[in-house]
Design an enzyme around this catalytic site. Structure first.
Site, PDB file in Angstrom:
ATOM      1  N   TYR A   4     -90.702 -20.546 -28.986  1.00  0.00           N
ATOM      2  CA  TYR A   4     -89.899 -19.777 -28.019  1.00  0.00           C
ATOM      3  C   TYR A   4     -88.554 -20.478 -27.808  1.00  0.00           C
ATOM      4  O   TYR A   4     -87.498 -19.848 -27.931  1.00  0.00           O
ATOM      5  CB  TYR A   4     -90.642 -19.656 -26.691  1.00  0.00           C
ATOM      6  CG  TYR A   4     -89.823 -18.949 -25.628  1.00  0.00           C
ATOM      7  CD1 TYR A   4     -89.765 -17.559 -25.584  1.00  0.00           C
ATOM      8  CD2 TYR A   4     -89.076 -19.668 -24.688  1.00  0.00           C
ATOM      9  CE1 TYR A   4     -88.995 -16.907 -24.621  1.00  0.00           C
ATOM     10  CE2 TYR A   4     -88.302 -19.022 -23.730  1.00  0.00           C
ATOM     11  CZ  TYR A   4     -88.272 -17.641 -23.701  1.00  0.00           C
ATOM     12  OH  TYR A   4     -87.507 -16.991 -22.763  1.00  0.00           O
ATOM     13  N   SER A  42     -81.991 -18.033 -23.167  1.00  0.00           N
ATOM     14  CA  SER A  42     -82.746 -18.656 -22.064  1.00  0.00           C
ATOM     15  C   SER A  42     -82.139 -20.025 -21.770  1.00  0.00           C
ATOM     16  O   SER A  42     -81.557 -20.660 -22.674  1.00  0.00           O
ATOM     17  CB  SER A  42     -84.203 -18.849 -22.508  1.00  0.00           C
ATOM     18  OG  SER A  42     -84.882 -19.685 -21.588  1.00  0.00           O
TER      19      SER A  42
END
Ligand SMILES: NC(=O)c1ccc[n+]([C@@H]2O[C@H](COP(=O)([O-])OP(=O)(O)OC[C@H]3O[C@@H](n4cnc5c(N)ncnc54)[C@H](OP(=O)(O)O)[C@@H]3O)[C@@H](O)[C@H]2O)c1
Length: 251
Positions: free
Chosen positions: A152, A139
């Site tokens: 995350y 990401s």
């Protein structure tokens, strides 16, 4: 990687980026296997795409992953592409007195440990192919974190570093190692409203740019970076990290 002639396993193929990638590769004539927990969606997607296979898999269950890898090796001996794409995105409040560590544990299991385990289970098969690919989805938040999602962001930074190490270890083999680092994209990862958030990149646009980048036989550093993610990817190098972090975390 070649965009045709592959047998491709895509985890998290029941929705969002994984589903869209599965559909794009299927349209190009590849053999595509999708996995996810939601059997209804596996059935619906495979029925709409003849030849596509759907196998249920809960990546939070290490025993299931082990059995699944054995099954893939037996039923799809021609597998040459593994796309570790499934992921979860959890808000964690680290300011309260009773921090819920189970959210971090689940994030680490789904976003990290399952990737390591499934890759380990399938690498012997992939190494035996004349040309193969291991991809994992990180990401833009691996490079500049959003503070509400600490585990995350940490899990995606882990994936970035781990892929670099894997790529180096496999440099003299037939396996290329790719990192897909999406920007903010219109999927339901962060809830239903994300799918229509105008600040997020439209999914079809994202997939079209990714497919063009994947067609490059030697993507720089093995990273699949669309233009929209470059601000996050290069913030540290460009001296804009602090400013980008502040903007990303403005309340
Ligand atoms: N969309 C974005 O803005 C964005 C940005 C950067 C990175 N990413 C990354 O892109 C990847 C795909 O996310 P997305 O945006 O496409 O979100 P999504 O639509 O929510 O897809 C997530 C996928 O992961 C699967 N999954 C989650 N937990 C699982 C588990 N325990 N076992 C098996 N499968 C599981 C889900 O399938 P089931 O529910 O059927 O199990 C689903 O197919 C993720 O790794 C995410 O972190 C997304």
């Amino acid at each position: 990687m070649n965009l045709t002639g592959n047998t491709i396993l895509i985890t998290g193929g029941t929705s969002g980026i994984g589903r869209a990638l599965a559909e794009a590769f299927h349209a190009l004539g590849n053999k595509v296997i999708i996995s996810g927990r939601r059997q209804v969606l596996l059935d619906e997607i495979t029925a709409a795409h003849p030849g596509m296979s759907g196998l249920q898999l809960d990546l939070d269950d290490p025993d299931e992953i082990e059995v699944f890898a054995v099954r893939i090796r037996r039923e799809f001996p021609g597998l040459n592409v593994l796309m570790n794409n499934a992921g979860v995105f959890k808000v964690e409040d680290l300011t309260c007195d009773n921090i819920d560590i189970s959210l971090a544990r689940q994030t680490i299991q789904t976003n990290i440990l399952s990737v390591l385990q499934l890759t380990a289970g399938l690498l012997p098969l992939l190494r035996a192919q004349p040309r193969s690919t291991v991809l994992a989805t990180s990401s833009g938040l691996a490079f500049v974190p959003r503070a509400a999602y600490p585990s995350y962001c940490g899990s995606k930074a882990f994936i970035h570093a781990w892929l670099q190490a894997l790529r180096f270890q496999l440099r003299d083999t037939s396996v290329e190692v790719l990192e897909l680092a999406p920007p903010y994209v219109q999927t339901e990862l962060g809830g239903p409203e994300q799918a229509s958030d105008p600040r997020a990149m439209p999914l079809a646009e994202y997939i079209a740019e990714v497919m063009a980048l994947l067609a490059n036989p030697n993507p720089p550093r093995g990273e699949i970076l669309v233009k929209r993610v470059e601000g996050l990817r290069w913030a540290e190098k460009n001296g804009t990290h602090e400013k980008t972090f502040a903007a990303l975390n403005a309340i």
